[in-house]
Design a protein around this motif. Structure first.
Motif, PDB file in Angstrom:
ATOM      1  N   ASN A   4       0.827  -1.210   0.000  1.00 47.66           N
ATOM      2  CA  ASN A   4       0.000   0.000   0.000  1.00 47.66           C
ATOM      3  C   ASN A   4       0.860   1.259   0.000  1.00 47.66           C
ATOM      4  O   ASN A   4       0.502   2.272  -0.609  1.00 47.66           O
ATOM      5  CB  ASN A   4      -0.945   0.002   1.195  1.00 47.66           C
ATOM      6  CG  ASN A   4      -2.128  -0.929   0.994  1.00 47.66           C
ATOM      7  OD1 ASN A   4      -2.601  -1.102  -0.122  1.00 47.66           O
ATOM      8  ND2 ASN A   4      -2.601  -1.540   2.067  1.00 47.66           N
ATOM      9  N   THR A 117     -19.837  -4.890  -5.915  1.00 51.67           N
ATOM     10  CA  THR A 117     -19.275  -4.033  -4.870  1.00 51.67           C
ATOM     11  C   THR A 117     -18.128  -3.196  -5.411  1.00 51.67           C
ATOM     12  O   THR A 117     -18.041  -1.988  -5.166  1.00 51.67           O
ATOM     13  CB  THR A 117     -18.781  -4.892  -3.694  1.00 51.67           C
ATOM     14  OG1 THR A 117     -19.871  -5.627  -3.154  1.00 51.67           O
ATOM     15  CG2 THR A 117     -18.174  -4.016  -2.603  1.00 51.67           C
ATOM     16  N   LYS A 118     -17.239  -3.851  -6.170  1.00 50.64           N
ATOM     17  CA  LYS A 118     -16.120  -3.109  -6.745  1.00 50.64           C
ATOM     18  C   LYS A 118     -16.595  -2.090  -7.776  1.00 50.64           C
ATOM     19  O   LYS A 118     -16.086  -0.960  -7.824  1.00 50.64           O
ATOM     20  CB  LYS A 118     -15.125  -4.072  -7.385  1.00 50.64           C
ATOM     21  CG  LYS A 118     -14.139  -4.682  -6.414  1.00 50.64           C
ATOM     22  CD  LYS A 118     -12.982  -5.313  -7.162  1.00 50.64           C
ATOM     23  CE  LYS A 118     -11.909  -5.745  -6.178  1.00 50.64           C
ATOM     24  NZ  LYS A 118     -10.704  -6.265  -6.863  1.00 50.64           N
ATOM     25  N   GLY A 121     -17.755   0.790  -6.083  1.00 53.07           N
ATOM     26  CA  GLY A 121     -16.604   1.546  -5.591  1.00 53.07           C
ATOM     27  C   GLY A 121     -15.988   2.412  -6.673  1.00 53.07           C
ATOM     28  O   GLY A 121     -15.618   3.565  -6.418  1.00 53.07           O
ATOM     29  N   HIS A 241      -6.817  -3.105  -7.965  1.00 50.71           N
ATOM     30  CA  HIS A 241      -6.279  -2.478  -6.761  1.00 50.71           C
ATOM     31  C   HIS A 241      -5.366  -1.309  -7.129  1.00 50.71           C
ATOM     32  O   HIS A 241      -5.386  -0.256  -6.495  1.00 50.71           O
ATOM     33  CB  HIS A 241      -5.523  -3.519  -5.946  1.00 50.71           C
ATOM     34  CG  HIS A 241      -5.348  -3.149  -4.510  1.00 50.71           C
ATOM     35  ND1 HIS A 241      -5.007  -4.047  -3.534  1.00 50.71           N
ATOM     36  CD2 HIS A 241      -5.470  -1.967  -3.861  1.00 50.71           C
ATOM     37  CE1 HIS A 241      -4.922  -3.457  -2.368  1.00 50.71           C
ATOM     38  NE2 HIS A 241      -5.209  -2.174  -2.538  1.00 50.71           N
ATOM     39  N   TYR A 280     -11.796   1.515  -0.151  1.00 52.53           N
ATOM     40  CA  TYR A 280     -12.099   0.385   0.733  1.00 52.53           C
ATOM     41  C   TYR A 280     -12.944  -0.658   0.015  1.00 52.53           C
ATOM     42  O   TYR A 280     -12.648  -1.865   0.082  1.00 52.53           O
ATOM     43  CB  TYR A 280     -12.823   0.889   1.983  1.00 52.53           C
ATOM     44  CG  TYR A 280     -13.400  -0.232   2.818  1.00 52.53           C
ATOM     45  CD1 TYR A 280     -12.571  -1.051   3.584  1.00 52.53           C
ATOM     46  CD2 TYR A 280     -14.773  -0.481   2.821  1.00 52.53           C
ATOM     47  CE1 TYR A 280     -13.104  -2.090   4.336  1.00 52.53           C
ATOM     48  CE2 TYR A 280     -15.308  -1.512   3.566  1.00 52.53           C
ATOM     49  CZ  TYR A 280     -14.467  -2.311   4.321  1.00 52.53           C
ATOM     50  OH  TYR A 280     -14.990  -3.352   5.050  1.00 52.53           O
ATOM     51  N   LEU A 281     -13.988  -0.221  -0.672  1.00 46.63           N
ATOM     52  CA  LEU A 281     -14.883  -1.160  -1.354  1.00 46.63           C
ATOM     53  C   LEU A 281     -14.145  -1.928  -2.459  1.00 46.63           C
ATOM     54  O   LEU A 281     -14.392  -3.122  -2.658  1.00 46.63           O
ATOM     55  CB  LEU A 281     -16.077  -0.423  -1.951  1.00 46.63           C
ATOM     56  CG  LEU A 281     -17.060   0.195  -0.960  1.00 46.63           C
ATOM     57  CD1 LEU A 281     -18.129   0.993  -1.693  1.00 46.63           C
ATOM     58  CD2 LEU A 281     -17.690  -0.879  -0.090  1.00 46.63           C
ATOM     59  N   SER A 283     -10.751  -2.450  -2.705  1.00 45.36           N
ATOM     60  CA  SER A 283      -9.611  -3.254  -2.250  1.00 45.36           C
ATOM     61  C   SER A 283     -10.021  -4.404  -1.325  1.00 45.36           C
ATOM     62  O   SER A 283      -9.254  -5.353  -1.161  1.00 45.36           O
ATOM     63  CB  SER A 283      -8.607  -2.357  -1.514  1.00 45.36           C
ATOM     64  OG  SER A 283      -9.198  -1.775  -0.365  1.00 45.36           O
ATOM     65  N   ARG A 284     -11.208  -4.353  -0.733  1.00 41.18           N
ATOM     66  CA  ARG A 284     -11.570  -5.408   0.210  1.00 41.18           C
ATOM     67  C   ARG A 284     -11.842  -6.737  -0.503  1.00 41.18           C
ATOM     68  O   ARG A 284     -11.774  -7.790   0.106  1.00 41.18           O
ATOM     69  CB  ARG A 284     -12.787  -4.994   1.027  1.00 41.18           C
ATOM     70  CG  ARG A 284     -14.116  -5.102   0.306  1.00 41.18           C
ATOM     71  CD  ARG A 284     -15.279  -4.867   1.251  1.00 41.18           C
ATOM     72  NE  ARG A 284     -16.564  -5.110   0.605  1.00 41.18           N
ATOM     73  CZ  ARG A 284     -17.720  -5.110   1.268  1.00 41.18           C
ATOM     74  NH1 ARG A 284     -17.726  -4.893   2.576  1.00 41.18           N
ATOM     75  NH2 ARG A 284     -18.837  -5.334   0.620  1.00 41.18           N
ATOM     76  N   SER A 285     -12.156  -6.682  -1.789  1.00 37.79           N
ATOM     77  CA  SER A 285     -12.410  -7.903  -2.557  1.00 37.79           C
ATOM     78  C   SER A 285     -11.135  -8.324  -3.298  1.00 37.79           C
ATOM     79  O   SER A 285     -11.159  -8.646  -4.462  1.00 37.79           O
ATOM     80  CB  SER A 285     -13.544  -7.676  -3.566  1.00 37.79           C
ATOM     81  OG  SER A 285     -14.725  -7.284  -2.918  1.00 37.79           O
ATOM     82  N   GLN A 286     -10.025  -8.297  -2.615  1.00 37.86           N
ATOM     83  CA  GLN A 286      -8.735  -8.567  -3.216  1.00 37.86           C
ATOM     84  C   GLN A 286      -8.641  -9.987  -3.770  1.00 37.86           C
ATOM     85  O   GLN A 286      -7.818 -10.281  -4.618  1.00 37.86           O
ATOM     86  CB  GLN A 286      -7.616  -8.333  -2.200  1.00 37.86           C
ATOM     87  CG  GLN A 286      -6.207  -8.473  -2.754  1.00 37.86           C
ATOM     88  CD  GLN A 286      -5.941  -7.497  -3.886  1.00 37.86           C
ATOM     89  OE1 GLN A 286      -6.557  -6.456  -3.983  1.00 37.86           O
ATOM     90  NE2 GLN A 286      -5.040  -7.873  -4.799  1.00 37.86           N
ATOM     91  N   ASN A 287      -9.484 -10.878  -3.287  1.00 40.48           N
ATOM     92  CA  ASN A 287      -9.413 -12.260  -3.767  1.00 40.48           C
ATOM     93  C   ASN A 287     -10.090 -12.475  -5.108  1.00 40.48           C
ATOM     94  O   ASN A 287     -10.069 -13.565  -5.653  1.00 40.48           O
ATOM     95  CB  ASN A 287     -10.078 -13.212  -2.743  1.00 40.48           C
ATOM     96  CG  ASN A 287      -9.276 -13.310  -1.474  1.00 40.48           C
ATOM     97  OD1 ASN A 287      -8.046 -13.190  -1.509  1.00 40.48           O
ATOM     98  ND2 ASN A 287      -9.938 -13.516  -0.363  1.00 40.48           N
TER      99      ASN A 287
END
Length: 290
Positions: A4, A117-118, A121, A241, A280-281, A283-287
């Protein structure tokens, strides 16, 4: 945390290019300044390639990086051309469309879907960036006026989106320093004929120390460093990301100009908070598949 921090470094350098690039225009035209950056960066990168990596023997990889570099060259030319008729603030906000464009191109070209979600975002990030622009734009009556430079830069952003998608498709297994070198080398070779024919080299302010100072900064930091970091971060974190952090660019460009006006900073706070929520929205689904 380290990744980051690298993302913040990358986006800070990108933000600085919007401001510093405009300062080079009085000393050299866009073709000359872009061509010199790529050529000098390639030369300066040679020691790192020679010591750190063996040459990639597959000519296919070199050709692929030629296409990757082509779209980046078009982006830089578009940026310089756009800044002749529009402002750094406007280009920085138009630049926030790159993530959405890349999501679309990734879906069409690679058949990779982005979660709702992404996607939400990305939309929030664009909205936050526009909010910041509106607060810091002194002439709001001109905000919706479409300039020639805005159209040029929008096309440049499409080109940059293609550049990002192709790195994702072809550059996953190439060492970052070597990938960055290939981009700069092929870009420099493509620009060389245009540099000689249309660069107006006799009009370049070779004798001006300020010209060399600006060119050196753009070569070292917004060319060599950003190309290397971009290659590394796309491999480690994925393009979504990476591109999410470009939503910070408008704030980084305009907030330093408004430090003397506390009311502008306060009024821009909702836009900044929206941008942070967007990060946040996304990057939280990084998988998600990268």
């Amino acid at each position: 945390l380290s990744q980051n921090l690298l993302l913040l470094l990358w986006v800070s350098l990108m933000a600085s290019s919007f401001v510093v690039s405009k300062e080079l225009l009085p000393y050299a035209n866009p073709i000359a300044s872009t061509g010199l950056r790529f050529i000098f960066a390639s030369i300066l990168m040679l020691p790192f390639i020679y010591k750190g990596y063996k040459p990639v023997g597959d000519i296919r990889i070199f050709v692929q990086y030629g296409f990757i570099s082509l779209f980046l060259v078009l982006f830089f030319l578009g940026l310089f051309a756009a800044l002749e008729t529009t402002s750094a603030m406007r280009t920085s906000v138009i630049y926030t469309l790159v993530p959405l464009l890349s999501v679309l191109l990734t879906y069409v070209g690679l058949n990779l879907k982005t979660s709702k979600t992404k996607l939400f975002g990305f939309l929030l990030g664009t909205g936050g960036a526009i909010w910041v622009l509106m607060i810091f734009n002194q002439d709001t009556s001109n905000l919706l006026t479409w300039h020639t430079g805005d159209g040029i830069f929008l096309l440049a952003c499409v080109s940059l989106s293609l550049h990002i998608v192709l790195i994702k498709k072809w550059g996953a297994n190439v060492p970052p320093a070597q990938g960055a070198f290939y981009i700069m080398l092929t870009g420099g070779l493509m620009l060389l004929p245009f540099l000689l024919l249309f660069g107006e080299l006799d009009q370049v302010a070779w004798q001006q120390a300020e010209f060399w100072k600006i060119l050196l900064y753009l070569t070292l930091f917004t060319t060599m460093a950003t190309f290397f970091l971009q290659q590394h971060l796309i491999q480690q974190l994925g393009p979504n990301h990476l591109l999410a952090f470009t939503y910070l660019i408008p704030a980084m460009v305009v907030i330093p100009k408004g430090l003397a006006v506390a009311s502008q900073l306060w009024n821009s706070l909702p836009g900044i908070l929206i941008t942070l929520l967007a990060l946040y929205l996304i990057s939280r689904s990084q998988n998600e598949v990268q």
